[in-house]
Design a protein around this motif. Structure first.
Motif, PDB file in Angstrom:
ATOM      1  N   GLU A 128      24.714  39.763  61.422  1.00 42.26           N
ATOM      2  CA  GLU A 128      25.895  40.632  61.501  1.00 42.26           C
ATOM      3  C   GLU A 128      26.733  40.205  62.707  1.00 42.26           C
ATOM      4  OE1 GLU A 128      26.449  43.818  59.432  1.00 42.26           O
ATOM      5  OE2 GLU A 128      28.352  43.036  60.123  1.00 42.26           O
ATOM      6  N   LEU A 142      43.787  31.178  65.139  1.00 43.69           N
ATOM      7  CA  LEU A 142      45.080  31.582  64.590  1.00 43.69           C
ATOM      8  C   LEU A 142      46.013  32.080  65.676  1.00 43.69           C
ATOM      9  CD1 LEU A 142      44.557  33.319  61.165  1.00 43.69           C
ATOM     10  CD2 LEU A 142      45.100  30.962  61.707  1.00 43.69           C
TER      11      LEU A 142
ATOM     12  N   TYR B  88      43.701  40.685  72.313  1.00 49.19           N
ATOM     13  CA  TYR B  88      42.322  40.547  71.847  1.00 49.19           C
ATOM     14  C   TYR B  88      41.650  39.267  72.344  1.00 49.19           C
ATOM     15  CZ  TYR B  88      38.566  41.708  68.513  1.00 49.19           C
ATOM     16  OH  TYR B  88      37.374  42.045  67.928  1.00 49.19           O
ATOM     17  N   SER B  89      42.418  38.181  72.472  1.00 47.43           N
ATOM     18  CA  SER B  89      41.815  36.954  73.003  1.00 47.43           C
ATOM     19  C   SER B  89      41.356  37.160  74.443  1.00 47.43           C
ATOM     20  CB  SER B  89      42.797  35.777  72.929  1.00 47.43           C
ATOM     21  OG  SER B  89      42.957  35.370  71.593  1.00 47.43           O
ATOM     22  N   LEU B  92      38.299  39.426  74.386  1.00 44.37           N
ATOM     23  CA  LEU B  92      37.073  38.776  73.922  1.00 44.37           C
ATOM     24  C   LEU B  92      36.513  37.808  74.950  1.00 44.37           C
ATOM     25  CD1 LEU B  92      38.011  37.900  70.220  1.00 44.37           C
ATOM     26  CD2 LEU B  92      36.411  39.678  70.984  1.00 44.37           C
ATOM     27  N   TYR B 121      27.654  47.827  70.268  1.00 48.57           N
ATOM     28  CA  TYR B 121      27.194  46.779  69.353  1.00 48.57           C
ATOM     29  C   TYR B 121      25.671  46.637  69.427  1.00 48.57           C
ATOM     30  CZ  TYR B 121      32.058  45.057  69.080  1.00 48.57           C
ATOM     31  OH  TYR B 121      33.395  44.927  68.871  1.00 48.57           O
ATOM     32  N   GLU B 128      28.242  47.166  65.439  1.00 44.20           N
ATOM     33  CA  GLU B 128      28.324  45.703  65.357  1.00 44.20           C
ATOM     34  C   GLU B 128      29.165  45.346  64.133  1.00 44.20           C
ATOM     35  OE1 GLU B 128      26.286  43.249  67.466  1.00 44.20           O
ATOM     36  OE2 GLU B 128      28.065  42.248  66.691  1.00 44.20           O
ATOM     37  N   ARG B 129      28.882  45.989  63.030  1.00 46.82           N
ATOM     38  CA  ARG B 129      29.648  45.739  61.810  1.00 46.82           C
ATOM     39  C   ARG B 129      31.113  46.137  61.995  1.00 46.82           C
ATOM     40  NH1 ARG B 129      27.374  46.497  55.960  1.00 46.82           N
ATOM     41  NH2 ARG B 129      26.267  44.736  56.896  1.00 46.82           N
ATOM     42  N   ARG B 132      32.838  43.463  63.676  1.00 47.76           N
ATOM     43  CA  ARG B 132      33.126  42.372  62.747  1.00 47.76           C
ATOM     44  C   ARG B 132      34.338  42.714  61.882  1.00 47.76           C
ATOM     45  NH1 ARG B 132      31.633  41.509  57.426  1.00 47.76           N
ATOM     46  NH2 ARG B 132      29.815  42.867  57.469  1.00 47.76           N
ATOM     47  N   ALA B 135      37.577  42.412  63.802  1.00 46.99           N
ATOM     48  CA  ALA B 135      37.945  41.008  63.980  1.00 46.99           C
ATOM     49  C   ALA B 135      38.470  40.424  62.672  1.00 46.99           C
ATOM     50  CB  ALA B 135      36.755  40.200  64.484  1.00 46.99           C
ATOM     51  N   GLU B 136      37.818  40.763  61.556  1.00 50.51           N
ATOM     52  CA  GLU B 136      38.266  40.269  60.261  1.00 50.51           C
ATOM     53  C   GLU B 136      39.649  40.818  59.922  1.00 50.51           C
ATOM     54  OE1 GLU B 136      33.818  39.655  58.250  1.00 50.51           O
ATOM     55  OE2 GLU B 136      35.133  41.234  57.491  1.00 50.51           O
ATOM     56  N   LEU B 138      41.975  41.770  62.082  1.00 54.01           N
ATOM     57  CA  LEU B 138      42.960  41.105  62.931  1.00 54.01           C
ATOM     58  C   LEU B 138      43.210  39.679  62.442  1.00 54.01           C
ATOM     59  CD1 LEU B 138      41.760  42.435  66.385  1.00 54.01           C
ATOM     60  CD2 LEU B 138      43.835  43.103  65.156  1.00 54.01           C
ATOM     61  N   PHE B 139      42.156  39.036  61.973  1.00 52.22           N
ATOM     62  CA  PHE B 139      42.311  37.698  61.401  1.00 52.22           C
ATOM     63  C   PHE B 139      43.305  37.713  60.248  1.00 52.22           C
ATOM     64  CE2 PHE B 139      41.407  34.732  58.031  1.00 52.22           C
ATOM     65  CZ  PHE B 139      41.409  33.524  58.700  1.00 52.22           C
ATOM     66  N   LYS B 140      43.142  38.669  59.354  1.00 54.99           N
ATOM     67  CA  LYS B 140      44.026  38.730  58.186  1.00 54.99           C
ATOM     68  C   LYS B 140      45.480  38.972  58.578  1.00 54.99           C
ATOM     69  CE  LYS B 140      40.484  41.120  55.913  1.00 54.99           C
ATOM     70  NZ  LYS B 140      40.121  42.365  55.192  1.00 54.99           N
ATOM     71  N   LEU B 142      46.944  37.954  61.363  1.00 52.14           N
ATOM     72  CA  LEU B 142      47.460  36.698  61.893  1.00 52.14           C
ATOM     73  C   LEU B 142      47.653  35.672  60.791  1.00 52.14           C
ATOM     74  CD1 LEU B 142      45.841  35.951  65.332  1.00 52.14           C
ATOM     75  CD2 LEU B 142      47.981  37.064  64.778  1.00 52.14           C
ATOM     76  N   ASP B 143      46.777  35.697  59.813  1.00 55.69           N
ATOM     77  CA  ASP B 143      46.867  34.757  58.720  1.00 55.69           C
ATOM     78  C   ASP B 143      48.230  34.908  58.019  1.00 55.69           C
ATOM     79  OD1 ASP B 143      45.448  32.739  57.259  1.00 55.69           O
ATOM     80  OD2 ASP B 143      45.341  34.139  55.567  1.00 55.69           O
TER      81      ASP B 143
END
Lengths: 197, 197
Positions: A128, A142, B88-89, B92, B121, B128-129, B132, B135-136, B138-140, B142-143
């Motif tokens: 996880e 990104l 976020y960078s 992290l 976490y 923890e999930r 994740r 982060a996922e 935020l990834f989307k 930026l994508d």
DNA sequence: ATTTATTCTTAACCTGAATCAATAATTGTT
DNA sequence: AACAATTATTGATTCAGGTTAAGAATAAAT
């Protein structure tokens, strides 16, 4: 296809960079669920319109992602040896991929598919966490890309790529790099000429 | 400062969107570790050069992120009510922030700081999930942003923003939207004129 | 080695957006 | 309401990068 002991070692090393606390038990689970895939130069790894089924570790070779946009290939990124590649939005949301991923050279991939990863997340807290770290890592990539496209000139983007990722230039034709930078091959050629003098 | 029961409910609803399986126990931990922050219009939430210490839920108001680049404010994004905002960078990697986050209006934030999140976490698999999934998510975001900056014209980016996030136009002056789109205020004004006729 | 295909460069010209400068329209303040 | 301050528009000019078209340089194939 068989995975050699050497390959396992290599991948484990890459796991450990992100996740030092990886246990043998969770690693064992990973080993049992990897599958290996050989892709010839020019073949698709992920097809636009199909759901991206896995995150792949590039064991050897060279891959790149591109989108067909108004008849042109817009190159999204290059993913050389020892990186992870995926149409991650498609992978996460189980929706059709919006771009292709192809092999630029003969390439060996080690795949971890969606169901296996979800199961791993449920079984092992560390996996996880690995999923979180992967997502965070991809986020940071990104983030830099957005900065570059939003705030830098074409020439600055080129110099930044030269500095940050010089090995790409050994593997990738210049017109693809131009597309990655968001300019035409002619414009890149002129930038190079201007910088040489 | 005190957090009202109503605020708790709201945040919990937003957690549940990402994480339906959130238990009462983990939620209890979250409640004990949130802290609330009131920010006046024009004040900094995150300062360039300082480590970003938390991820903040925008409970009410309006925030935006911008980078000072060659003397100009380059606007990275808008984060209205009911979204999460962070450098976020920086958060992290525990390194100095490369941009500012400011309040565009009087804003109420609910902060979750780094140490509390890491502890969460470790203690709760679900958190923890949640990390994740954040982060996922935020990834989307930026994508989509990369796609827009890389493949679309200024006019297409403008129309896309109109479609995908019309509420921004109620809160944000046009020159800021122009900067977000990567063009000058004059250029945006012309695009609007062209589209009106 | 010669042909064929791909990739890169150069030049002339065009275009979208930046810049500079001035004015108009809003919004906020006393 | 009158003033100041901020934001938006418009026009004239400049410039980075796009487009088109041709030729040069590499690389691949027979």
């Amino acid at each position: 296809m068989e995975i050699s002991q050497k390959q396992f070692q290599r991948i484990r090393a890459y796991y450990k960079v992100l996740l030092p606390e990886l246990t043998d038990e969770a690693w064992q689970y990973c080993c049992e669920n990897f599958s290996i895939r050989q892709v010839k130069k020019g073949e698709h790894i992920v097809r636009e319109g199909q759901i991206c089924k896995c995150v792949s570790f590039v064991d050897s070779g060279m891959t790149y992602a591109y989108r067909l946009h108004e008849g042109k290939e817009m190159i999204i990124g290059f993913f050389p040896e020892n990186t992870y590649v995926s149409e991650y939005s498609s992978f996460l949301e189980r929706k059709p991929a919006t771009y292709f991923i192809d092999a630029l050279e003969d390439t060996v991939l080690i795949d971890f598919n969606y169901e296996q990863m979800q199961q791993g997340y449920n079984r092992y807290k560390e996996l996880e966490r690995f999923g979180r770290l992967i997502a965070e890592y991809l986020f940071k990539m990104l983030d830099g890309r957005v900065y570059s496209l939003h705030s830098l000139s074409a020439e600055q983007r080129y110099t930044q790529l030269l500095d940050s990722n010089p090995s790409v230039f050994q593997h990738v034709p210049q017109y693809m790099i131009a597309s990655y930078l968001g300019i035409t091959p002619e414009a890149l050629s002129r930038i190079r000429k201007r910088m040489a003098s």
